[in-house]
Design a protein around this motif. Structure first.
Motif, PDB file in Angstrom:
ATOM      1  N   LEU A  17     -59.439   9.291 -55.744  1.00  0.00           N
ATOM      2  CA  LEU A  17     -59.088   8.813 -57.084  1.00  0.00           C
ATOM      3  C   LEU A  17     -58.319   7.504 -57.005  1.00  0.00           C
ATOM      4  O   LEU A  17     -58.560   6.575 -57.789  1.00  0.00           O
ATOM      5  CB  LEU A  17     -58.263   9.880 -57.806  1.00  0.00           C
ATOM      6  N   LEU A  18     -57.389   7.418 -56.064  1.00  0.00           N
ATOM      7  CA  LEU A  18     -56.643   6.182 -55.857  1.00  0.00           C
ATOM      8  C   LEU A  18     -57.586   5.002 -55.604  1.00  0.00           C
ATOM      9  O   LEU A  18     -57.470   3.939 -56.234  1.00  0.00           O
ATOM     10  CB  LEU A  18     -55.698   6.367 -54.668  1.00  0.00           C
ATOM     11  N   VAL A  19     -58.534   5.177 -54.677  1.00  0.00           N
ATOM     12  CA  VAL A  19     -59.442   4.088 -54.317  1.00  0.00           C
ATOM     13  C   VAL A  19     -60.433   3.799 -55.441  1.00  0.00           C
ATOM     14  O   VAL A  19     -60.758   2.635 -55.713  1.00  0.00           O
ATOM     15  CB  VAL A  19     -60.152   4.413 -52.991  1.00  0.00           C
ATOM     16  N   GLY A  22     -58.306   1.888 -57.944  1.00  0.00           N
ATOM     17  CA  GLY A  22     -57.799   0.641 -57.390  1.00  0.00           C
ATOM     18  C   GLY A  22     -58.896  -0.362 -57.106  1.00  0.00           C
ATOM     19  O   GLY A  22     -58.849  -1.515 -57.557  1.00  0.00           O
ATOM     20  N   CYS A  23     -59.903   0.050 -56.352  1.00  0.00           N
ATOM     21  CA  CYS A  23     -61.037  -0.843 -56.097  1.00  0.00           C
ATOM     22  C   CYS A  23     -61.816  -1.103 -57.387  1.00  0.00           C
ATOM     23  O   CYS A  23     -62.419  -2.164 -57.556  1.00  0.00           O
ATOM     24  CB  CYS A  23     -61.955  -0.263 -55.025  1.00  0.00           C
ATOM     25  N   GLY A  24     -61.779  -0.126 -58.301  1.00  0.00           N
ATOM     26  CA  GLY A  24     -62.455  -0.313 -59.582  1.00  0.00           C
ATOM     27  C   GLY A  24     -61.874  -1.455 -60.389  1.00  0.00           C
ATOM     28  O   GLY A  24     -62.618  -2.222 -61.015  1.00  0.00           O
ATOM     29  N   GLY A  51     -53.492   3.401 -60.339  1.00  0.00           N
ATOM     30  CA  GLY A  51     -54.378   4.215 -59.507  1.00  0.00           C
ATOM     31  C   GLY A  51     -53.590   5.120 -58.577  1.00  0.00           C
ATOM     32  O   GLY A  51     -53.932   6.291 -58.380  1.00  0.00           O
ATOM     33  N   VAL A  52     -52.515   4.581 -58.005  1.00  0.00           N
ATOM     34  CA  VAL A  52     -51.617   5.400 -57.189  1.00  0.00           C
ATOM     35  C   VAL A  52     -51.003   6.510 -58.034  1.00  0.00           C
ATOM     36  O   VAL A  52     -50.882   7.663 -57.595  1.00  0.00           O
ATOM     37  CB  VAL A  52     -50.528   4.528 -56.544  1.00  0.00           C
ATOM     38  N   ARG A 204     -56.910   2.890 -47.228  1.00  0.00           N
ATOM     39  CA  ARG A 204     -57.337   2.148 -48.410  1.00  0.00           C
ATOM     40  C   ARG A 204     -58.207   0.955 -48.028  1.00  0.00           C
ATOM     41  O   ARG A 204     -59.118   0.569 -48.770  1.00  0.00           O
ATOM     42  CB  ARG A 204     -56.101   1.670 -49.193  1.00  0.00           C
ATOM     43  N   ASP A 205     -57.949   0.340 -46.873  1.00  0.00           N
ATOM     44  CA  ASP A 205     -58.732  -0.823 -46.473  1.00  0.00           C
ATOM     45  C   ASP A 205     -59.915  -0.449 -45.594  1.00  0.00           C
ATOM     46  O   ASP A 205     -61.042  -0.880 -45.846  1.00  0.00           O
ATOM     47  CB  ASP A 205     -57.844  -1.823 -45.729  1.00  0.00           C
TER      48      ASP A 205
END
Length: 254
Positions: A17-19, A22-24, A51-52, A204-205
């Protein structure tokens, strides 16, 4: 399902969900013909912070590490257990990090599906890669590494401080509560994020970079593996330094 299975699933879902969010937000800002196109870096930092927030809410059972640097920093601080009473040992640490990587790859894949037509119409390969992974404004591996170390140190040190010092009783980002940790990520982004895009999280990366490499993205270009070690090694060093420092600094400061 035993406690380790519960926290594993919690970390997968929370990190995904975070990614995804965040990437969204990066996709919304960077890819052609989006309604948020060109909204700028501030929108990205706020989006990542929120997102976090969402990831912490859903991953509370695991302590919501969502980040190998947080997991390793808690170990270095002397924590004896993670979320749901899971003891700190080699198996639990490996399980947390594996779950975070799986979640990050899943989240990045969902971003590609959500923005599939925009990826197809975006002519710039760098913009496509930028949705998935970070890159430096000025490429200087040594100084980029320093930036990531400092940013991650701030993140993990504050997490440990809110979690009860070197004992790390509450075991992760959830120690802060969802809103404070979101604000912490936003302030790190707005203050220290300019040079590298502030990965401050190896999963995350690296997870989204792997997704970028594997997915059939039209005209995607290189995944920039030459830089990929910086947002992994820097956050790991920063997290470990924060954990070790907390053992003697936090008892003095608090």
């Amino acid at each position: 399902m035993d406690n380790l299975g519960i926290v594993f699933l919690s970390e997968v879902v929370g990190t995904a969900l975070l990614v995804l969010l965040g990437c969204g937000v990066v996709a919304n800002v960077a890819l052609a013909r989006n309604k948020g196109f060109g909204a700028g870096f501030l929108m990205v930092t706020v989006g990542w912070g929120l997102g976090v927030y969402a990831g912490v809410i859903v991953a509370y059972n695991s302590g919501a590490h969502l980040n190998p640097a947080v997991t390793l920093g808690l170990v270095a601080s002397g924590a004896t257990e993670f979320g749901s009473g899971v003891p700190v040992n080699t198996v639990s640490v490996a399980s947390y990090i594996a779950a975070q990587m799986i979640g990050a790859i899943l989240g990045a894949t969902l971003v590609w599906l959500a923005y599939k037509q925009h990826f197809d119409q975006e002519p710039d390969p760098a913009s496509k890669l930028g949705v998935f992974s970070t890159g430096p404004a000025i490429r200087s591996y040594g100084w980029n590494l320093v930036t990531e170390i400092i940013g991650t140190f701030v993140l993990v040190f504050v997490v440990i401080a809110f979690g009860g010092g070197r004992q790390g009783e509450s075991g992760g980002l959830a120690a802060l509560g969802a809103l404070p940790v979101a604000l912490l990520v936003i302030v790190i982004g707005t203050s220290l994020g300019g040079p590298t895009g502030y990965a401050i999280n190896p999963a995350r990366d690296l997870g989204p970079r792997i997704a970028h490499f594997l997915l059939p993205i039209k005209g995607k270009g290189s995944s920039d593996w030459a830089y990929s070690w910086v947002p992994v090694v820097g956050p790991v060093i920063g997290g470990l330094l924060a954990g070790w420092s907390s053992a003697f600094l936090l008892p003095i400061l608090t």
